[in-house]
Design a protein around this motif. Sequence first.
Motif, short mmCIF file in Angstrom:
data_model
loop_
_atom_site.label_atom_id
_atom_site.label_comp_id
_atom_site.label_asym_id
_atom_site.label_seq_id
_atom_site.Cartn_x
_atom_site.Cartn_y
_atom_site.Cartn_z
N TYR A 228 0.83 -1.21 0.00
CA TYR A 228 0.00 0.00 0.00
C TYR A 228 0.86 1.26 0.00
CZ TYR A 228 -3.21 3.62 1.54
OH TYR A 228 -3.93 4.78 1.64
N LEU A 229 1.90 1.28 0.81
CA LEU A 229 2.75 2.46 0.91
C LEU A 229 3.49 2.74 -0.40
CD1 LEU A 229 4.23 1.83 4.47
CD2 LEU A 229 2.42 3.46 3.84
N LEU A 230 4.01 1.69 -1.04
CA LEU A 230 4.70 1.87 -2.31
C LEU A 230 3.76 2.42 -3.38
CD1 LEU A 230 6.81 -1.41 -2.40
CD2 LEU A 230 7.72 0.91 -2.14
N ASP A 231 2.55 1.92 -3.39
CA ASP A 231 1.57 2.34 -4.41
C ASP A 231 1.06 3.76 -4.15
OD1 ASP A 231 1.83 -0.11 -5.60
OD2 ASP A 231 -0.08 -0.91 -4.85
N THR A 232 1.10 4.20 -2.88
CA THR A 232 0.42 5.44 -2.50
C THR A 232 1.37 6.60 -2.22
OG1 THR A 232 -1.29 4.05 -1.47
CG2 THR A 232 -1.35 6.40 -0.96
N TYR A 233 2.54 6.32 -1.64
CA TYR A 233 3.40 7.40 -1.16
C TYR A 233 4.79 7.44 -1.79
CZ TYR A 233 -0.22 7.93 2.34
OH TYR A 233 -1.43 8.12 2.97
N GLY A 234 5.42 6.29 -2.01
CA GLY A 234 6.77 6.30 -2.56
C GLY A 234 7.63 5.21 -1.94
N ASP A 235 8.92 5.20 -2.28
CA ASP A 235 9.77 4.06 -1.91
C ASP A 235 10.96 4.45 -1.04
OD1 ASP A 235 11.39 5.37 -3.72
OD2 ASP A 235 11.48 3.72 -5.17
N ARG A 236 10.93 5.64 -0.42
CA ARG A 236 12.02 6.08 0.44
C ARG A 236 11.54 6.08 1.89
NH1 ARG A 236 13.26 10.89 0.07
NH2 ARG A 236 15.53 10.88 0.19
N PHE A 237 12.17 5.26 2.72
CA PHE A 237 11.66 5.00 4.07
C PHE A 237 12.69 5.39 5.14
CE2 PHE A 237 9.17 2.42 1.33
CZ PHE A 237 7.94 2.25 1.95
N LEU A 238 12.20 5.94 6.24
CA LEU A 238 13.00 6.14 7.44
C LEU A 238 12.38 5.28 8.54
CD1 LEU A 238 15.31 7.97 8.73
CD2 LEU A 238 13.42 9.32 9.66
N PHE A 239 13.20 4.47 9.21
CA PHE A 239 12.71 3.58 10.26
C PHE A 239 12.95 4.20 11.64
CE2 PHE A 239 13.52 -0.73 7.87
CZ PHE A 239 12.59 -0.35 6.92
N VAL A 240 11.96 4.09 12.52
CA VAL A 240 12.14 4.45 13.92
C VAL A 240 11.45 3.39 14.77
CG1 VAL A 240 10.14 6.03 13.84
CG2 VAL A 240 11.77 6.18 15.72
N GLY A 241 12.17 2.88 15.78
CA GLY A 241 11.61 1.80 16.59
C GLY A 241 12.05 1.89 18.04
N SER A 242 11.37 1.16 18.89
CA SER A 242 11.79 1.01 20.29
C SER A 242 12.95 0.03 20.35
CB SER A 242 10.62 0.49 21.14
OG SER A 242 9.55 1.43 21.14
N ASN A 243 13.75 0.16 21.38
CA ASN A 243 15.00 -0.60 21.47
C ASN A 243 14.78 -1.95 22.16
OD1 ASN A 243 17.68 -1.27 21.39
ND2 ASN A 243 18.31 0.10 23.03
N TYR A 244 14.20 -2.89 21.39
CA TYR A 244 14.08 -4.27 21.85
C TYR A 244 13.86 -5.16 20.64
CZ TYR A 244 8.93 -4.68 21.57
OH TYR A 244 7.63 -4.76 21.14
N VAL A 245 13.63 -6.44 20.85
CA VAL A 245 13.75 -7.42 19.78
C VAL A 245 12.76 -7.22 18.63
CG1 VAL A 245 12.32 -9.13 21.01
CG2 VAL A 245 13.93 -9.89 19.25
N PHE A 246 11.49 -6.96 18.90
CA PHE A 246 10.51 -6.87 17.82
C PHE A 246 10.86 -5.80 16.79
CE2 PHE A 246 6.83 -4.57 16.14
CZ PHE A 246 6.37 -5.51 15.24
N PRO A 247 11.16 -4.55 17.20
CA PRO A 247 11.49 -3.56 16.18
C PRO A 247 12.70 -3.92 15.33
CG PRO A 247 10.88 -2.48 18.22
CD PRO A 247 11.04 -3.94 18.54
N TYR A 248 13.75 -4.48 15.95
CA TYR A 248 14.93 -4.86 15.17
C TYR A 248 14.57 -5.91 14.12
CZ TYR A 248 18.12 -2.32 18.26
OH TYR A 248 18.78 -1.34 18.96
N GLU A 249 13.86 -6.94 14.54
CA GLU A 249 13.53 -8.02 13.62
C GLU A 249 12.49 -7.60 12.58
OE1 GLU A 249 14.98 -11.12 13.33
OE2 GLU A 249 16.43 -10.04 14.55
N SER A 250 11.50 -6.82 13.02
CA SER A 250 10.49 -6.34 12.09
C SER A 250 11.11 -5.43 11.04
CB SER A 250 9.39 -5.60 12.86
OG SER A 250 8.38 -5.15 11.99
N ASN A 251 12.04 -4.57 11.48
CA ASN A 251 12.72 -3.69 10.52
C ASN A 251 13.60 -4.47 9.55
OD1 ASN A 251 11.53 -1.40 11.53
ND2 ASN A 251 13.26 -0.82 12.83
N ARG A 252 14.19 -5.55 10.04
CA ARG A 252 14.99 -6.40 9.14
C ARG A 252 14.11 -6.97 8.02
NH1 ARG A 252 15.61 -11.60 8.61
NH2 ARG A 252 14.47 -12.09 10.54
#
Length: 388
Positions: free
Chosen positions: A137-161
Amino acid sequence: MEEEAKSNAPWRVGVLFSQSGVTAAIERTQLNATLLAIDEINSAGGVAGRPIEAVAHDPQSNPKKFRELGERLMEDSRVRVVFGCYMSSTRKALLPVLEARDGLLFYPTLYEGFEYSSHCIYTGAAPNQNSLPLLKYLLDTYGDRFLFVGSNYVFPYESNRVMADLIASAKGNVLNEIYIPLEPKAEDFDKVIREIRKHGPDVIFSTVVGAGTPMLYRAYREAGFDPAKMPIASLTTSEAEVALMEPEDAAGHITAAPFFDSLNTSSARSFVSAFRLKYGQDAPIPAGAEAAYFQVHLFAEALRSAGSDAPDALVRALKGLEHDAPQGRVRIDSDNNHTYLWPKIGRITENRGFEVVWSPRIRVKPDPYFLSPSIDDWSHLPFEGRRA
């Protein structure tokens, strides 16, 4: 098994959702949904004439507390089934306790995937059921340049990967990856704002959880950014977090989930009505609460079939089991103990609700190891074939 079926004693279950700590707002909704489902089952006569009895504790959003309370439930309270956990760090702390003592965890929260345990039933979304549709949805609607921000624990690191791999496969770019403390202060978001200004991404992908979520959205608005052009898109910003925000902080941003409390189907309306009758008309009901609710009903159906709360008997009864959940008809996958779910993309409205802006209108087979990812062609997804 026969002896258990003849007993008049309650079916005792453990309930471990935090009522204090950094993720209390969303875990409280999961606790409430669990207790609502138990009340409904007991009002209908229980299972085999026996009520379900909840033994609940507050783990305070602390992995160590989850582990300690899991041990207490198994050893002192003699429960064999536990409903609980939001953060992956808490699941990873609790699950070895249940595996070592032959217990079973029902886990109702989206997570990073790449896990299987015969002692866990996963009823939240796997990455192919939320990250993949969100990115499309994001690629189709907004574009393909992303900045990631997450909390410092396992889920954000793995989800961002996972998300970074998908973005790379779509020939997009991750401009930077920033992590803030799990219990942040407002000034922790100053760097985030500086990085947004520096890079000018098309989308900010957030895996910030809990109390830090309203801080991020407030900092974004105060910086003067426009969600119509550059939204915060998230897997973890739900009705529970939005309820803690000012309406102008939340409006226009994007979340992927299999359930929103604004869904206008008869099963969703019935669930929302029952929840708010019990907990108040303003009570937020996120996807994690909906999963917490339907997983108790799945447990009761499996318990009725097995005649025992022994984990191995329950898991056998759960394989392939279907249930009419508020989001649609769900099913436990026989291959991996995860759940077929109905992906949706929601945009936050000016009154802090969610408007569904895109959905494939089909339930998706869970693929926790992401064996079949594809951005460009939804036909490559492991769809199950049941349309809404």
